[in-house]
Design a protein around this motif. Structure first.
Motif, PDB file in Angstrom:
ATOM      1  N   THR B  74      32.178-112.190  99.227  1.00 53.68           N
ATOM      2  CA  THR B  74      32.792-112.486  97.926  1.00 53.68           C
ATOM      3  C   THR B  74      33.395-111.224  97.335  1.00 53.68           C
ATOM      4  OG1 THR B  74      31.077-114.142  97.633  1.00 53.68           O
ATOM      5  CG2 THR B  74      32.360-113.561  95.698  1.00 53.68           C
ATOM      6  N   ILE B  78      37.348-110.558  96.564  1.00 54.38           N
ATOM      7  CA  ILE B  78      37.812-110.237  95.207  1.00 54.38           C
ATOM      8  C   ILE B  78      38.589-108.921  95.231  1.00 54.38           C
ATOM      9  CG2 ILE B  78      37.020-109.507  92.925  1.00 54.38           C
ATOM     10  CD1 ILE B  78      34.766-111.533  93.178  1.00 54.38           C
ATOM     11  N   SER B  81      41.959-109.432  96.500  1.00 50.31           N
ATOM     12  CA  SER B  81      42.797-110.054  95.487  1.00 50.31           C
ATOM     13  C   SER B  81      43.312-108.989  94.516  1.00 50.31           C
ATOM     14  CB  SER B  81      41.969-111.100  94.725  1.00 50.31           C
ATOM     15  OG  SER B  81      42.626-112.323  94.681  1.00 50.31           O
ATOM     16  N   HIS B 198      45.680-115.317  95.996  1.00 51.71           N
ATOM     17  CA  HIS B 198      44.707-115.496  94.917  1.00 51.71           C
ATOM     18  C   HIS B 198      44.068-116.880  95.009  1.00 51.71           C
ATOM     19  CE1 HIS B 198      45.854-111.749  93.317  1.00 51.71           C
ATOM     20  NE2 HIS B 198      47.038-112.120  92.865  1.00 51.71           N
ATOM     21  N   LEU B 199      44.826-117.874  95.441  1.00 50.43           N
ATOM     22  CA  LEU B 199      44.248-119.205  95.559  1.00 50.43           C
ATOM     23  C   LEU B 199      43.164-119.221  96.638  1.00 50.43           C
ATOM     24  CD1 LEU B 199      44.694-122.183  94.419  1.00 50.43           C
ATOM     25  CD2 LEU B 199      45.367-122.617  96.766  1.00 50.43           C
ATOM     26  N   ASP B 201      41.321-116.772  97.438  1.00 46.23           N
ATOM     27  CA  ASP B 201      40.177-116.130  96.795  1.00 46.23           C
ATOM     28  C   ASP B 201      39.472-117.111  95.867  1.00 46.23           C
ATOM     29  OD1 ASP B 201      38.445-114.183  95.870  1.00 46.23           O
ATOM     30  OD2 ASP B 201      39.818-113.535  94.281  1.00 46.23           O
ATOM     31  N   LEU B 202      40.273-117.824  95.107  1.00 46.44           N
ATOM     32  CA  LEU B 202      39.737-118.751  94.108  1.00 46.44           C
ATOM     33  C   LEU B 202      38.877-119.834  94.763  1.00 46.44           C
ATOM     34  CD1 LEU B 202      42.058-119.680  91.224  1.00 46.44           C
ATOM     35  CD2 LEU B 202      40.567-121.400  92.133  1.00 46.44           C
ATOM     36  N   ILE B 205      35.567-118.473  95.713  1.00 47.46           N
ATOM     37  CA  ILE B 205      34.701-118.314  94.542  1.00 47.46           C
ATOM     38  C   ILE B 205      33.854-119.567  94.339  1.00 47.46           C
ATOM     39  CG2 ILE B 205      34.791-118.236  92.014  1.00 47.46           C
ATOM     40  CD1 ILE B 205      36.949-116.126  92.252  1.00 47.46           C
ATOM     41  N   PHE B 206      34.399-120.727  94.700  1.00 49.91           N
ATOM     42  CA  PHE B 206      33.602-121.957  94.592  1.00 49.91           C
ATOM     43  C   PHE B 206      32.739-122.186  95.836  1.00 49.91           C
ATOM     44  CE2 PHE B 206      36.577-122.814  91.207  1.00 49.91           C
ATOM     45  CZ  PHE B 206      35.755-123.398  90.259  1.00 49.91           C
TER      46      PHE B 206
END
Lengths: 538, 215, 134
Positions: B74, B78, B81, B198-199, B201-202, B205-206
């Motif tokens: 993670t 990040i 990103s 970034h998506l 990465d996003l 994150i979930f």
């Protein structure tokens, strides 16, 4: 004007490669038209074979396994290869940019890529015919689709690839409509066909990815047996239906919304009257697009889904009737006291009104829980679906094709033959499918190879109708094809219509307009314009 | 494509001016990201349904995942990103060299992410913690723990494919940057790549709390 | 086609915004790992998703510039999330509610039958004292 204007998009560049790798949205539209026509012919022949087989109980021309494969292929080809791309990708590609006064779609390369992906996906789907034709029905329901020995992977991979083509078209249209409108062409001055395509594109980008994931999971299930659809391994086959219908219910609105857009154009043009309730029609398209995502469970009333879910989905299903009704009433009100003329496109538009209303109302029966238990998986569903899809979308597509053919090719078809074909199609369609409502309400199940003798007269009647219907389409394509090359020149505006595409030469030049389009009136200002034309001195 | 007089080289013929082209590209990219979210959405649905049916099995099975490696990944993603965002900031300020360094850093972090993922995967393959019929591990209690790993491999696998695709695109952007294609006036492809990255990465994150941190 | 804009409107954000957001993401990562060791029962997943949602918002608003860009992009992004929620919630209407009718469907029938039986017994009692019926 007695000659075809030149240069135009068709003769601007020569050679097959200049077509296959063109970035011109008009040429891509023509390429799509050729592709979907081939698919329509294939699907149509399969349909005729199905009707031929069902003319008597028992075996007529094919055995039971072949029959399963033929109806599956008919469904898959007609849905994924023909009707989903039909209006948006062929007519939409050609006319959307012209109607908003743009020189091209926002992403021409993506547009070309979408056609090539369409061809690639179609090849996979058609290849499955040779690799052991799929016999699951076009819905690919688990657990059968994970167990059958036929070429499910080839077919689903083809549909998966076709999904990308659909997404790219939708994405392109959304951006084009937002960013490339001509100066002064605000949202409420857009032709309603553009609104229809916009609502369609929204569904395409929102729903198609979920279909993609569904098919990936189905392929994983077949290849690796991951077990999420297999009850023996703790999975759930009904979950597949949720996945599938989250796409495939909105997908039937992908099929019908552009058709409704065409009808809005045709009714106004041939009633020579301003469209009634412009904003209501425009917003009802968006409302249908939104509601379409909330109703998928009505395909699953007898699947074992929870009763609470069934009640919610049934209630929401009735809501679809509201925006659909708004549209139909607005079209009827537009016709009221209009100076209606009955050119061929208008005949198809009126057929649409008649047939789509029947299709829509029978949908209410199927959305009601108790009646659906009786009618589910009978010919009533088949008839309802064909009334909406053929009586709705295909009629609109034929209407649009006849309406814009002179613009696309600069030449007019033979009106007498066209009216004759429209009549054959209307009559043949009703004979074929109205009988199926009766068959279904009497309990004849869909997808059955054999049936009781008591159904034989109606089945035979339906098959005879399919011959008339097929003959009608055959005639239509012969004279249309002939007209594209040999018809008499049509001139810029044979119908006296007011949208941008009729201000440019027929066929249009590569850059779409010979002079920059100027907005002089709104798309349906017939009241104003007809007075100006009749009394030019005032 | 005949460009009108005074049109910059990067401006396609059907756009009136660069701002319109840039906004169209960004709009199209956001619609594409929407399709990506819904593509992953199907798997989030499968996750939710099966976790709601088998909460205990999901808890037991998630203990087989290594929290430390998940947390490190993670942080790595990040950071990548951040470097991607800084690459775009640099080109906005016309610092072309800096922009390229940040792109290279992004690529390196992406590679680190994949290497860690590789070790996690090979460990699970070794133990037989695999989807469906390949599941041979016996140390997890509960109904059908293979389903947890089926969804785990499907989701992290699809995410991994997106990381690989992102690396290919970033490499292509890096090559174009090295050929001096971008400046503070035109950097649309780099910005679009940034949005995509970034998506990715996003989504991770979930994925991280949903798989590594169940209760 | 929009009005001509002579200058580009893209301006770079200050460096501290990016570094601050990245720092916040790191801190939130540590927090989400830490709270996963605390047992909130069913609320663990809620807490984890709230933190993840907050992190995702930071990425979308700052790294992806949603805060500064055309609000239409924010709308697109949020509608993707909204339709994902529709997909999951409507499917859950089914998956977590299955078989509920089986629990309740014979209840009213039994109640009716009991009343009927009782009436029958009562009337029998009047007619044939001491006979308790069937």
């Amino acid at each position: 004007m007695n000659t075809i204007e030149s240069p135009n998009y068709m003769n601007a560049k020569k050679g097959i490669l200049s077509w296959l790798f063109t970035l011109d949205h008009k040429r891509i539209g023509i390429l799509y038209l050729i592709g979907i026509m081939a698919a329509f012919a294939l699907g149509g022949i399969l349909a005729m074979l199905i009707r031929m087989e069902l003319i008597h109980p028992g075996q007529d021309i094919m055995d039971a396994d072949t029959y399963n494969q033929v109806f599956t292929l008919h469904g898959a080809v007609m849905i994924f290869l023909f009707i989903i791309p039909s209006i948006p990708a062929a007519l939409g590609n050609f006319f959307l940019p012209i109607m908003i006064g743009a020189r091209d779609v926002a992403f021409p390369k993506l547009n070309l890529a979408s056609w090539w992906i369409f061809i690639g996906g179609s090849l996979f789907a058609v290849f499955s015919m040779y690799a052991g034709a799929v016999d699951t029905g076009w819905t690919f329901y688990t657990p059968y689709s994970t167990k059958t020995g036929t070429a499910v992977i080839s077919m689903t991979l083809g549909v998966f690839i076709l999904g990308f083509s659909s997404i790219f078209t939708g994405l392109n249209f959304i951006v084009t409509i937002h960013k490339l409108r001509a100066p002064g062409l605000t949202w409420y001055k857009l032709p309603l066909f553009v609104w229809g395509l916009y609502a369609t594109a929204i569904i395409q980008v929102l729903a198609t990815p979920v279909l993609g994931m569904t098919l990936i999971l189905l392929i994983l299930e077949r290849v690796f047996q991951i077990g999420i659809f297999d009850p023996a391994m703790g999975g759930d086959p009904v979950l597949f239906q949720h996945f599938f219908w989250f796409y495939s219910h909105p997908a039937v609105y992908i099929m019908i919304l552009p058709g409704m857009g065409i009808i809005s154009e045709l009714i106004s043009v041939f009633a020579h009257k301003k469209i009634f309730g412009y904003k209501a029609i425009a917003y009802s398209s968006l409302a249908i697009a939104f509601i379409s995502f909330l109703v998928w469970g009505h395909h699953m009333f007898v699947s074992g889904q929870s009763e609470i879910a069934a009640m919610i989905f049934s209630f929401l299903t009735f809501l679809v009737g509201i925006p659909s009704g708004i549209k139909v009433f607005n079209w009827l009100t537009t016709l009221y006291k209009g100076s209606i003329t009955f050119e061929t496109p208008m005949l198809y538009a009126l057929s649409f009104l008649f047939l789509f209303t029947i299709g829509g109302l029978t949908g209410i029966f199927l959305g009601a829980l108790a009646t659906d238990v009786h009618l589910h998986d009978t010919y009533f569903v088949v008839a309802h679906f064909h009334y909406v899809m053929v009586g709705g979308t295909v009629m609109a597509f034929m209407g649009g094709l006849h309406y814009w053919w002179p613009k696309m090719f600069g030449r007019m078809y033979n009106e007498k033959w066209a009216k004759f074909a429209a009549l054959l199609i209307f009559v043949g369609f009703n004979i074929t499918f109205f009988t199926q409502f009766i068959l279904g309400s009497q309990g004849m199940p869909r997808r059955y190879y054999n049936y009781l003798d008591q159904y034989q007269p109606l089945h035979a009647f339906s098959s005879y109708g399919s011959w008339i219907l097929g003959l009608g389409f055959l005639i239509a394509f012969i004279y249309l094809f002939y007209a594209a090359f040999k018809g008499r020149p049509a001139g810029r505006n044979p119908w006296g219509a007011l949208t941008f595409e009729w201000e440019t030469p027929s066929p249009p030049p590569t850059e779409n307009f010979d002079k920059d389009p100027v907005l002089r009136h709104e798309p349906y200002d017939y009241d104003k314009v007809l007075v100006e034309r009749t009394y030019p001195e005032k | 494509m005949n460009h009108k007089e005074g049109h910059p080289e990067f401006l396609a013929h059907h756009f009136a001016e660069p701002e319109q082209q840039h906004e169209s590209a960004k709009f199209g990219m956001w619609v594409f990201l929407l399709t990506e979210i819904l593509l992953f959405g199907g798997l989030f649905l499968a996750y939710t349904v099966f976790r709601s049916w088998n909460p205990d099995m999901f808890y037991n099975a998630h203990l087989a995942l290594d929290r430390t490696l998940g947390a490190v990944n993670t942080v790595v993603l990040i950071t990548s990103s951040l470097t991607m965002a800084l690459a775009i900031r640099s080109i906005q300020l016309n610092r072309k060299k800096h922009s390229m360094y940040f792109l290279i850093a992004t690529l390196v972090f992406a590679a680190v992410f994949l290497v860690i993922k590789y070790f996690e995967y090979s460990h699970k393959i070794h133990l037989g913690q695999l989807p469906g019929k390949y599941y041979t591990y016996t140390g997890i209690e509960g109904n059908n723990p293979h389903i947890f790993f089926g969804i785990y491999f499907a989701m992290t696998g699809l995410h991994g494919v997106h990381v690989i695709a992102g690396m290919i695109i970033i490499s292509w952007i890096l090559i174009r940057a090295s050929r001096n294609h971008f400046s503070h006036e035109y950097y649309t492809p780099m910005e679009m790549t940034g949005l995509y990255w970034h998506l990715v990465d996003l989504i991770w994150i979930f994925l991280f709390p949903l798989f590594y941190l169940i209760g | 086609m929009v009005e001509l804009v002579p200058e580009h409107k893209h301006h770079a954000l200050p460096l501290r915004v990016y570094l601050g957001v990245a720092g916040a993401l790191m801190v939130l990562t540590v927090i989400t790992v830490a709270v996963s060791y605390v047992d909130f029962g069913g609320w663990n997943v809620v807490v984890a998703l709230l933190i993840a949602g907050f992190k995702a918002s930071l990425v979308a608003l700052y790294f992806m510039h949603l805060l500064y860009d055309n609000k239409l992009y924010m709308f697109i992004f949020l509608s993707a999330v909204a339709f994902l929620v529709i997909l999951i919630v409507f499917t859950m209407f089914d998956t977590v509610q299955r078989g509920r009718l089986d629990e309740i469907k014979d209840k009213p029938i039994k109640q009716q039958a009991e009343i009927y039986e009782k009436l029958k017994t009562d009337s029998l009692d009047v007619e044939h004292e001491g006979d308790s019926g069937h």
